[in-house]
Structures are given as C-alpha cells and as structure tokens.
Design a protein around this motif. Structure first.
Motif, PDB file in Angstrom:
ATOM      1  N   LEU A 113       7.518  -3.004 -18.008  1.00  0.00           N
ATOM      2  CA  LEU A 113       7.730  -3.653 -16.718  1.00  0.00           C
ATOM      3  C   LEU A 113       8.648  -4.860 -16.885  1.00  0.00           C
ATOM      4  O   LEU A 113       8.536  -5.611 -17.846  1.00  0.00           O
ATOM      5  N   ASP A 114       9.545  -5.041 -15.925  1.00  0.00           N
ATOM      6  CA  ASP A 114      10.430  -6.190 -15.933  1.00  0.00           C
ATOM      7  C   ASP A 114       9.650  -7.442 -15.549  1.00  0.00           C
ATOM      8  O   ASP A 114       8.534  -7.365 -15.023  1.00  0.00           O
ATOM      9  N   GLU A 115      10.239  -8.593 -15.787  1.00  0.00           N
ATOM     10  CA  GLU A 115       9.604  -9.871 -15.442  1.00  0.00           C
ATOM     11  C   GLU A 115       9.359  -9.916 -13.932  1.00  0.00           C
ATOM     12  O   GLU A 115      10.267  -9.742 -13.127  1.00  0.00           O
ATOM     13  N   GLY A 116       8.111 -10.112 -13.542  1.00  0.00           N
ATOM     14  CA  GLY A 116       7.752 -10.216 -12.137  1.00  0.00           C
ATOM     15  C   GLY A 116       7.601  -8.883 -11.418  1.00  0.00           C
ATOM     16  O   GLY A 116       7.293  -8.855 -10.228  1.00  0.00           O
ATOM     17  N   GLU A 117       7.798  -7.776 -12.117  1.00  0.00           N
ATOM     18  CA  GLU A 117       7.672  -6.456 -11.490  1.00  0.00           C
ATOM     19  C   GLU A 117       6.202  -6.062 -11.402  1.00  0.00           C
ATOM     20  O   GLU A 117       5.460  -6.177 -12.366  1.00  0.00           O
ATOM     21  N   ARG A 118       5.783  -5.600 -10.240  1.00  0.00           N
ATOM     22  CA  ARG A 118       4.393  -5.186 -10.035  1.00  0.00           C
ATOM     23  C   ARG A 118       4.237  -3.719 -10.420  1.00  0.00           C
ATOM     24  O   ARG A 118       5.089  -2.903 -10.085  1.00  0.00           O
ATOM     25  N   PRO A 119       3.146  -3.359 -11.103  1.00  0.00           N
ATOM     26  CA  PRO A 119       2.981  -1.967 -11.521  1.00  0.00           C
ATOM     27  C   PRO A 119       2.679  -1.015 -10.361  1.00  0.00           C
ATOM     28  O   PRO A 119       3.033   0.153 -10.406  1.00  0.00           O
ATOM     29  N   VAL A 120       2.008  -1.511  -9.303  1.00  0.00           N
ATOM     30  CA  VAL A 120       1.640  -0.674  -8.160  1.00  0.00           C
ATOM     31  C   VAL A 120       1.957  -1.429  -6.879  1.00  0.00           C
ATOM     32  O   VAL A 120       1.634  -2.613  -6.756  1.00  0.00           O
ATOM     33  N   GLU A 121       2.567  -0.726  -5.936  1.00  0.00           N
ATOM     34  CA  GLU A 121       2.889  -1.314  -4.640  1.00  0.00           C
ATOM     35  C   GLU A 121       2.363  -0.390  -3.547  1.00  0.00           C
ATOM     36  O   GLU A 121       2.654   0.803  -3.549  1.00  0.00           O
ATOM     37  N   VAL A 122       1.587  -0.929  -2.611  1.00  0.00           N
ATOM     38  CA  VAL A 122       1.005  -0.142  -1.528  1.00  0.00           C
ATOM     39  C   VAL A 122       1.795  -0.401  -0.249  1.00  0.00           C
ATOM     40  O   VAL A 122       1.993  -1.547   0.146  1.00  0.00           O
ATOM     41  N   ILE A 123       2.207   0.683   0.402  1.00  0.00           N
ATOM     42  CA  ILE A 123       2.941   0.605   1.662  1.00  0.00           C
ATOM     43  C   ILE A 123       2.106   1.345   2.706  1.00  0.00           C
ATOM     44  O   ILE A 123       1.976   2.585   2.648  1.00  0.00           O
ATOM     45  N   GLU A 124       1.514   0.600   3.640  1.00  0.00           N
ATOM     46  CA  GLU A 124       0.692   1.212   4.689  1.00  0.00           C
ATOM     47  C   GLU A 124       1.575   2.028   5.622  1.00  0.00           C
ATOM     48  O   GLU A 124       2.667   1.602   5.996  1.00  0.00           O
ATOM     49  N   ASP A 125       1.101   3.200   6.017  1.00  0.00           N
ATOM     50  CA  ASP A 125       1.841   4.056   6.936  1.00  0.00           C
ATOM     51  C   ASP A 125       1.472   3.681   8.367  1.00  0.00           C
ATOM     52  O   ASP A 125       0.295   3.663   8.728  1.00  0.00           O
ATOM     53  N   THR A 126       2.470   3.385   9.187  1.00  0.00           N
ATOM     54  CA  THR A 126       2.208   2.970  10.566  1.00  0.00           C
ATOM     55  C   THR A 126       2.158   4.148  11.527  1.00  0.00           C
ATOM     56  O   THR A 126       1.642   4.014  12.631  1.00  0.00           O
ATOM     57  N   LYS A 127       2.663   5.315  11.133  1.00  0.00           N
ATOM     58  CA  LYS A 127       2.714   6.468  12.018  1.00  0.00           C
ATOM     59  C   LYS A 127       1.512   7.393  11.871  1.00  0.00           C
ATOM     60  O   LYS A 127       1.157   8.097  12.801  1.00  0.00           O
ATOM     61  N   ILE A 128       0.909   7.403  10.700  1.00  0.00           N
ATOM     62  CA  ILE A 128      -0.220   8.297  10.425  1.00  0.00           C
ATOM     63  C   ILE A 128      -1.456   7.440  10.180  1.00  0.00           C
ATOM     64  O   ILE A 128      -1.422   6.518   9.363  1.00  0.00           O
ATOM     65  N   PRO A 129      -2.561   7.730  10.877  1.00  0.00           N
ATOM     66  CA  PRO A 129      -3.768   6.917  10.661  1.00  0.00           C
ATOM     67  C   PRO A 129      -4.383   7.162   9.283  1.00  0.00           C
ATOM     68  O   PRO A 129      -4.352   8.283   8.768  1.00  0.00           O
ATOM     69  N   ASN A 130      -4.927   6.114   8.708  1.00  0.00           N
ATOM     70  CA  ASN A 130      -5.614   6.176   7.409  1.00  0.00           C
ATOM     71  C   ASN A 130      -4.725   6.757   6.311  1.00  0.00           C
ATOM     72  O   ASN A 130      -5.173   7.562   5.499  1.00  0.00           O
ATOM     73  N   ALA A 131      -3.467   6.350   6.296  1.00  0.00           N
ATOM     74  CA  ALA A 131      -2.534   6.867   5.302  1.00  0.00           C
ATOM     75  C   ALA A 131      -1.748   5.721   4.676  1.00  0.00           C
ATOM     76  O   ALA A 131      -1.570   4.668   5.294  1.00  0.00           O
ATOM     77  N   ALA A 132      -1.309   5.955   3.461  1.00  0.00           N
ATOM     78  CA  ALA A 132      -0.497   4.964   2.755  1.00  0.00           C
ATOM     79  C   ALA A 132       0.348   5.681   1.716  1.00  0.00           C
ATOM     80  O   ALA A 132       0.016   6.774   1.249  1.00  0.00           O
ATOM     81  N   THR A 133       1.445   5.040   1.373  1.00  0.00           N
ATOM     82  CA  THR A 133       2.294   5.499   0.279  1.00  0.00           C
ATOM     83  C   THR A 133       2.191   4.465  -0.826  1.00  0.00           C
ATOM     84  O   THR A 133       2.363   3.276  -0.582  1.00  0.00           O
ATOM     85  N   ILE A 134       1.895   4.927  -2.020  1.00  0.00           N
ATOM     86  CA  ILE A 134       1.729   4.029  -3.158  1.00  0.00           C
ATOM     87  C   ILE A 134       2.858   4.308  -4.145  1.00  0.00           C
ATOM     88  O   ILE A 134       3.086   5.456  -4.534  1.00  0.00           O
ATOM     89  N   LYS A 135       3.562   3.254  -4.527  1.00  0.00           N
ATOM     90  CA  LYS A 135       4.648   3.360  -5.497  1.00  0.00           C
ATOM     91  C   LYS A 135       4.111   2.884  -6.843  1.00  0.00           C
ATOM     92  O   LYS A 135       3.676   1.744  -6.984  1.00  0.00           O
TER      93      LYS A 135
END
Length: 142
Positions: free
Chosen positions: A12-34
């Motif tokens: 990982l680079d300096e300051g880089e997060r290992p996991v990023e969560v992006i909540e989905d606004t179009k689909i209920p109870n959904a998220a995309t995780i990077k």
C-alpha cells in the motif's frame, strides 16, 4: 514496459486505504467495496462466501483492469444487515475456515512417530514397519 513494479501490486502507498466502501444510492441495501492491492484470488473467495449467506441477495466482483491491482465487490442484502456488516461476517467465516483447514492439514500431514513403529511421509511411504497409506485412508481424508 507498461506493467507496474511488482511491489506496487501488494504494498500500500503512503496514506492509501486498503478498503473503501461506496454506498449505492440507486439500489437499497447495496454497496460497492473497493479492495486495494488484491486480485481474483481474494475476490472470488469473498464472493463465494457471500453467496452462501442467506442475508445476501446479490454478490459479484470484478477486476476493472489487469494492470490495476484492486477489485470491486458489489453486495446487496435483504435489509437485516448492512453490506459492510455482511462483508465483515463473511471475512470472519473465511478466516475461521482457513484456520480450520490449516489445523486439519497439519494434523493429516504431520510426521509423527507413533511408539517408534510407523513414520509416514505425505506421500504414504512407510519408513519403519507398519501399515501403508492405502490402509483405508485417502489424502483427502481430513
């Protein structure tokens, strides 16, 4: 060459997060995780575990580009838990499964000398008298 340096694929680079969560606004109870610095191996493992959980309606992953060392995993739940909670539960179950598999592997392939009679190697050859590997056991018998 266009390929990044090997260490860039897992460090990982300096300051880089290992996991990023992006909540989905179009689909209920959904998220995309990077998930950074990982590939198909972990992505497919997590997806399979998520699909085995009854709270998960959808789970899929993709690697956007082979030269970018990350994958995106999309999770949709039935609403009883958030996608991040479900992902955490799935990862904990996978960790427990790997610990159990490691213990079974070490037990099965340990080089034990039982009362000085039999010492087997993983391929089933007997070094000092006793039964052979084919005495009803298989290498998959855990």
């Amino acid at each position: 060459m266009n390929a990044p340096a090997r260490y860039e694929l897992f460090v990982l680079d300096e300051g880089e997060r290992p996991v990023e969560v992006i909540e989905d606004t179009k689909i209920p109870n959904a998220a995309t995780i990077k998930v950074m610095k990982q590939d198909h191996t972990l992505g497919n493992l997590i997806r399979a575990q998520l699909l085995s959980m009854p709270q998960v309606l959808f789970a899929g992953y993709k690697v956007p580009h082979p030269l970018q060392p990350h994958f995106l995993i999309k999770i949709q739940t039935d609403g009883t838990a958030t996608p991040t909670e479900i992902l955490e539960q799935a990862c904990n179950k996978l960790i427990q499964m790997m610990v159990s598999l490691e213990a079974k592997f070490k037990r099965e392939f340990s080089f034990k000398d039982v009362d000085g009679a039999v010492a087997e190697d993983p391929y089933g050859t007997v070094t000092a008298g006793g039964a052979t590997w084919t005495d009803g056991r298989d290498y998959l018998d855990f």
